[in-house]
Design an enzyme around this catalytic site. Sequence first.
Site, PDB file in Angstrom:
ATOM      1  N   ILE A   1     -17.800   8.024  42.290  1.00  0.00           N
ATOM      2  CA  ILE A   1     -16.852   8.844  42.331  1.00  0.00           C
ATOM      3  C   ILE A   1     -15.369   8.263  42.019  1.00  0.00           C
ATOM      4  O   ILE A   1     -14.559   9.295  41.089  1.00  0.00           O
ATOM      5  CB  ILE A   1     -16.740   9.488  43.845  1.00  0.00           C
ATOM      6  CG1 ILE A   1     -17.955  10.275  44.114  1.00  0.00           C
ATOM      7  CG2 ILE A   1     -15.478  10.342  44.098  1.00  0.00           C
ATOM      8  CD1 ILE A   1     -18.126  10.485  45.640  1.00  0.00           C
TER       9      ILE A   1
ATOM     10  N   ARG B   1     -11.572  -4.169  43.911  1.00  0.00           N
ATOM     11  CA  ARG B   1     -11.990  -5.962  44.021  1.00  0.00           C
ATOM     12  C   ARG B   1     -12.779  -6.154  42.983  1.00  0.00           C
ATOM     13  O   ARG B   1     -13.156  -7.548  42.584  1.00  0.00           O
ATOM     14  CB  ARG B   1     -12.498  -6.322  45.326  1.00  0.00           C
ATOM     15  CG  ARG B   1     -13.628  -5.737  45.635  1.00  0.00           C
ATOM     16  CD  ARG B   1     -13.968  -6.451  47.007  1.00  0.00           C
ATOM     17  NE  ARG B   1     -15.450  -5.810  47.303  1.00  0.00           N
ATOM     18  CZ  ARG B   1     -15.920  -5.931  48.540  1.00  0.00           C
ATOM     19  NH1 ARG B   1     -15.741  -6.626  49.378  1.00  0.00           N
ATOM     20  NH2 ARG B   1     -17.326  -5.505  48.927  1.00  0.00           N
TER      21      ARG B   1
ATOM     22  N   TYR C   1     -19.437   4.168  59.445  1.00  0.00           N
ATOM     23  CA  TYR C   1     -19.032   5.008  58.396  1.00  0.00           C
ATOM     24  C   TYR C   1     -18.552   6.322  58.688  1.00  0.00           C
ATOM     25  O   TYR C   1     -17.745   6.863  58.224  1.00  0.00           O
ATOM     26  CB  TYR C   1     -20.311   4.878  57.402  1.00  0.00           C
ATOM     27  CG  TYR C   1     -19.903   5.713  56.107  1.00  0.00           C
ATOM     28  CD1 TYR C   1     -19.117   5.183  55.066  1.00  0.00           C
ATOM     29  CD2 TYR C   1     -20.567   7.169  55.741  1.00  0.00           C
ATOM     30  CE1 TYR C   1     -19.008   5.887  53.730  1.00  0.00           C
ATOM     31  CE2 TYR C   1     -20.541   7.662  54.356  1.00  0.00           C
ATOM     32  CZ  TYR C   1     -19.454   7.102  53.564  1.00  0.00           C
ATOM     33  OH  TYR C   1     -19.267   7.706  52.372  1.00  0.00           O
TER      34      TYR C   1
ATOM     35  N   LYS D   1     -15.028   8.178  58.097  1.00  0.00           N
ATOM     36  CA  LYS D   1     -14.827   9.298  57.491  1.00  0.00           C
ATOM     37  C   LYS D   1     -14.290  10.647  58.188  1.00  0.00           C
ATOM     38  O   LYS D   1     -13.612  11.157  58.040  1.00  0.00           O
ATOM     39  CB  LYS D   1     -16.398   9.890  56.708  1.00  0.00           C
ATOM     40  CG  LYS D   1     -16.608   8.792  55.663  1.00  0.00           C
ATOM     41  CD  LYS D   1     -15.435   8.381  54.453  1.00  0.00           C
ATOM     42  CE  LYS D   1     -15.933   7.640  53.786  1.00  0.00           C
ATOM     43  NZ  LYS D   1     -15.056   7.454  52.453  1.00  0.00           N
TER      44      LYS D   1
ATOM     45  N   GLU E   1     -24.470  15.104  48.623  1.00  0.00           N
ATOM     46  CA  GLU E   1     -25.399  14.111  47.881  1.00  0.00           C
ATOM     47  C   GLU E   1     -24.814  13.811  46.533  1.00  0.00           C
ATOM     48  O   GLU E   1     -24.994  14.901  45.760  1.00  0.00           O
ATOM     49  CB  GLU E   1     -26.554  14.633  48.225  1.00  0.00           C
ATOM     50  CG  GLU E   1     -27.016  15.235  49.334  1.00  0.00           C
ATOM     51  CD  GLU E   1     -27.091  13.931  50.472  1.00  0.00           C
ATOM     52  OE1 GLU E   1     -27.523  12.726  50.007  1.00  0.00           O
ATOM     53  OE2 GLU E   1     -26.694  14.075  51.589  1.00  0.00           O
TER      54      GLU E   1
ATOM     55  N   THR F   1     -24.429   9.275  42.456  1.00  0.00           N
ATOM     56  CA  THR F   1     -23.515   7.995  41.726  1.00  0.00           C
ATOM     57  C   THR F   1     -24.682   6.978  41.488  1.00  0.00           C
ATOM     58  O   THR F   1     -25.684   6.774  42.131  1.00  0.00           O
ATOM     59  CB  THR F   1     -22.443   7.404  42.711  1.00  0.00           C
ATOM     60  OG1 THR F   1     -23.248   7.028  44.041  1.00  0.00           O
ATOM     61  CG2 THR F   1     -21.484   8.649  42.976  1.00  0.00           C
TER      62      THR F   1
END
Length: 256
Positions: free
Chosen positions: A19, A39, A151, A155, A183, A186
């Site tokens: 994304i 990174r 997570y 979020k 969904e 990626t």
Amino acid sequence: MDLELTDKLVIVTGGLAGIGGAISQRLAAEGAIPIIIDRGENAAFVAELQAIQPRARHIAADLTDEKACREAVAAAIDIGPIHGLVNNAGANDGVGLDAGLAAFKQSLDRNLLHYYLMAHLCEAQLKANRGAIVNIASKTALTGQGGTSGYCAAKGAALALTREWAVALAEHGVRVNAVVPAEVATPMYERWLTTFDDPAAARERITSRIPLGHRMTRPEEIADSAVFLLSPRAAHTTGQWVVVDGGYTHLDRAAT
């Protein structure tokens, strides 16, 4: 439509792939200057961006390291004034209730704390330039998923901070919005699908529940919404959670 982003510098965390990569590409295509803080390394991708927007840059930095983030933002300011920030970097790391407090804290460090830190470090520039922030959230914040407390907490906090910062920064003309994917096809998602015994069947189970087209969202579709929200064309939109998911979250989602 001209999004009026030409030569406006936008920081994209985790902007080398997925994304974030799609957002970096769309920004460059619109004439903006994407500054990727990530990174990782992807020299070929950065070269492609620079062929479109020669001032695009990748600044390598670990987003869990405050000193590295401060240096990265300072390097971005050396390139030009900051008009936008996309908080995107993170990963669904499967830190659930069974993982323990240390793992939970690490998950928040990887998925949430740098959202705050980057906004803090960019605040003065965004105020001076009446800029915009877009936070990339996740449908897990709205629906839950199971086995991913860290997570989901991160979020959910990103959505709350979107509204908090929208209020805090409104008097300075800084807009803050969130894009909520579900969904998305990626490379990271594709790798996750390969962990199933039958990846094709797993994909079919998921896409069958997505009302609009019975397909996954493309990264470019997330990018289009994010870049629009960064642009002056969204000049009177702030504090919003824009769910880009083919209707999956709200229209026809099964919990299992």
